[in-house]
Design an enzyme around this catalytic site. Structure first.
Site, short mmCIF file in Angstrom:
data_model
loop_
_atom_site.label_atom_id
_atom_site.label_comp_id
_atom_site.label_asym_id
_atom_site.label_seq_id
_atom_site.Cartn_x
_atom_site.Cartn_y
_atom_site.Cartn_z
N VAL A 1 0.83 -1.20 0.00
CA VAL A 1 0.00 0.00 0.00
C VAL A 1 0.87 1.26 0.00
O VAL A 1 0.60 2.21 -0.73
CB VAL A 1 -0.97 0.00 1.19
CG1 VAL A 1 -1.75 1.31 1.27
CG2 VAL A 1 -1.94 -1.18 1.08
N GLU B 1 -9.86 6.75 6.01
CA GLU B 1 -10.75 6.29 4.94
C GLU B 1 -10.45 4.87 4.51
O GLU B 1 -11.35 4.07 4.25
CB GLU B 1 -10.62 7.23 3.73
CG GLU B 1 -11.53 6.89 2.57
CD GLU B 1 -13.00 7.09 2.88
OE1 GLU B 1 -13.75 6.09 2.88
OE2 GLU B 1 -13.41 8.24 3.13
N VAL C 1 -11.60 0.91 6.47
CA VAL C 1 -12.86 0.16 6.55
C VAL C 1 -13.18 -0.58 5.25
O VAL C 1 -13.45 -1.78 5.28
CB VAL C 1 -14.03 1.09 6.94
CG1 VAL C 1 -15.36 0.35 6.88
CG2 VAL C 1 -13.80 1.66 8.33
N GLU D 1 -3.87 -13.88 3.85
CA GLU D 1 -2.52 -14.05 4.37
C GLU D 1 -2.26 -15.54 4.65
O GLU D 1 -3.18 -16.36 4.69
CB GLU D 1 -2.34 -13.26 5.66
CG GLU D 1 -2.64 -11.78 5.53
CD GLU D 1 -1.57 -11.03 4.76
OE1 GLU D 1 -0.46 -11.56 4.60
OE2 GLU D 1 -1.87 -9.91 4.30
N ASP E 1 -11.30 -9.11 11.75
CA ASP E 1 -11.12 -7.96 10.87
C ASP E 1 -12.47 -7.25 10.64
O ASP E 1 -12.55 -6.02 10.67
CB ASP E 1 -10.53 -8.42 9.54
CG ASP E 1 -10.38 -7.28 8.54
OD1 ASP E 1 -9.45 -6.48 8.68
OD2 ASP E 1 -11.21 -7.20 7.61
N LYS F 1 -13.70 -3.28 11.66
CA LYS F 1 -14.30 -2.33 10.72
C LYS F 1 -15.68 -1.86 11.15
O LYS F 1 -15.99 -0.66 11.08
CB LYS F 1 -14.35 -2.96 9.33
CG LYS F 1 -12.96 -3.20 8.74
CD LYS F 1 -13.03 -4.02 7.46
CE LYS F 1 -11.64 -4.21 6.87
NZ LYS F 1 -11.66 -5.08 5.67
#
Length: 317
Positions: free
Chosen positions: A11, A123, A126, A183, A194, A198
């Site tokens: 990223v 931003e 989520v 992963e 996860d 979120k």
């Protein structure tokens, strides 16, 4: 605006790529020049551009008084927590994609941001590249939101989609890993953790209250069998891992669990590694957001949108 990026993985590399490719457009929208003053990573091999100052020690960036904003992209809630706290105490803004950090340590982090008069934006934390967070925070706040729910984890959704096509859970997980959706250790994805991170953040954005993470009821997809998926399919239904937050009077309840949805449900059609988020408001009615929940450039796009908010929006904290 001078920024420092900590964590130049997939990223982080995407952020640098977009800042180069779309520099003129980004600066026009933000309203000022964007300068990457520092990049930080433990691997020197990421330092491919001499125009950035490189360091292995994030303290070098935090000590630089000219740097206004830190983009944290290392993940986890240990070292990242230290980075977040020191960033805010040093009077710098924070952009992060780290839902784990904010869902578990958010009360302290948001409190520090308020104390020091700086901003936090997330931003990308989520729904990856889907700009749902800004839309929910800035566009629905007067709608009397009572419920928000969604398919928030692309990995588990991809696995369930492949199981519907005939794969066993194990085979679908293997496919997710080989395609880069999961992963090697998929625990956070398949056990619903996860998703819980979120939906916790979405709940905070809607109701300005961060529920203690330990109070969230969490169940994942790792116990769902191929046979159960086939029975659901024969009935015109399908399993989705749903994160949901409901506010009844002054109480917020959050849970994550596999749910059987029928074709009338908007989340029924969210397939593969996509995300879908639905909210219901007393005055607004239903809203729906759909898009990619991961990927280097979609996620980088969401992070760069936070640079605009640093300059032009009120704080979310």
């Amino acid at each position: 605006m001078k920024i420092g990026i900590i964590g130049i993985g997939t990223v982080g590399g995407g952020v640098l790529e977009l800042l180069k490719k779309e520099k003129k457009n980004i600066e026009k929208r933000v309203g000022e020049k964007i300068e990457v003053s520092w990049i930080c990573d433990l691997k020197e091999s990421v330092n491919k551009d001499s125009s950035y100052r490189f360091t292995k020690d994030y303290e070098d960036i935090l000590k630089d008084e000219s740097v206004e904003t830190i983009i944290e992209l290392i993940g986890g809630n240990t070292v990242a927590f230290s980075i977040a706290k020191e960033t805010l105490k040093n009077g710098k803004n924070l952009i992060t994609a780290n839902k784990y950090l904010l869902a578990t340590k958010g009360k302290e982090i948001f409190g520090l941001a308020k104390e020091n008069g700086v901003k936090i934006f997330f931003e990308a934390a989520v729904a990856g590249g889907t700009p749902a967070v800004s839309s929910i925070y800035e566009g629905t706040f007067s709608g009397g939101i009572k419920r928000i729910r969604g398919v928030l984890n692309g990995t588990s959704n991809y696995i369930l989609s492949k199981m519907e096509e005939g794969c066993s859970y194990e085979a679908a997980l293997s496919l997710a890993q080989s395609n880069g959706y999961a992963e090697l250790d998929p625990t956070f994805d398949v056990k619903g953790i996860d998703t819980a991170h979120k939906i916790s953040l979405l709940s905070y954005l809607v109701w300005d209250e961060l529920v203690d993470f330990e109070k969230i009821k969490i169940e994942g997809i790792d116990k769902i069998t191929k046979e159960q998926v086939e029975v659901a399919k024969s009935l015109g239904k399908r399993f989705k891992l749903i994160g949901e937050a409901i506010k009844i009077e002054n109480e917020i309840e959050i849970y994550v669990q596999p749910s059987l949805l029928d074709k009338e449900d908007q989340l029924y059609g969210v397939k593969d590694a996509y995300n879908g988020i639905e909210s219901y408001g007393e005055h607004l009615g239903e809203t729906f957001f759909y898009g990619k929940g991961a990927g280097a450039l979609p996620t980088a796009n969401a992070i760069i949108s936070d640079l605009y908010k640093i300059k032009n929006s009120n704080a979310w904290n």
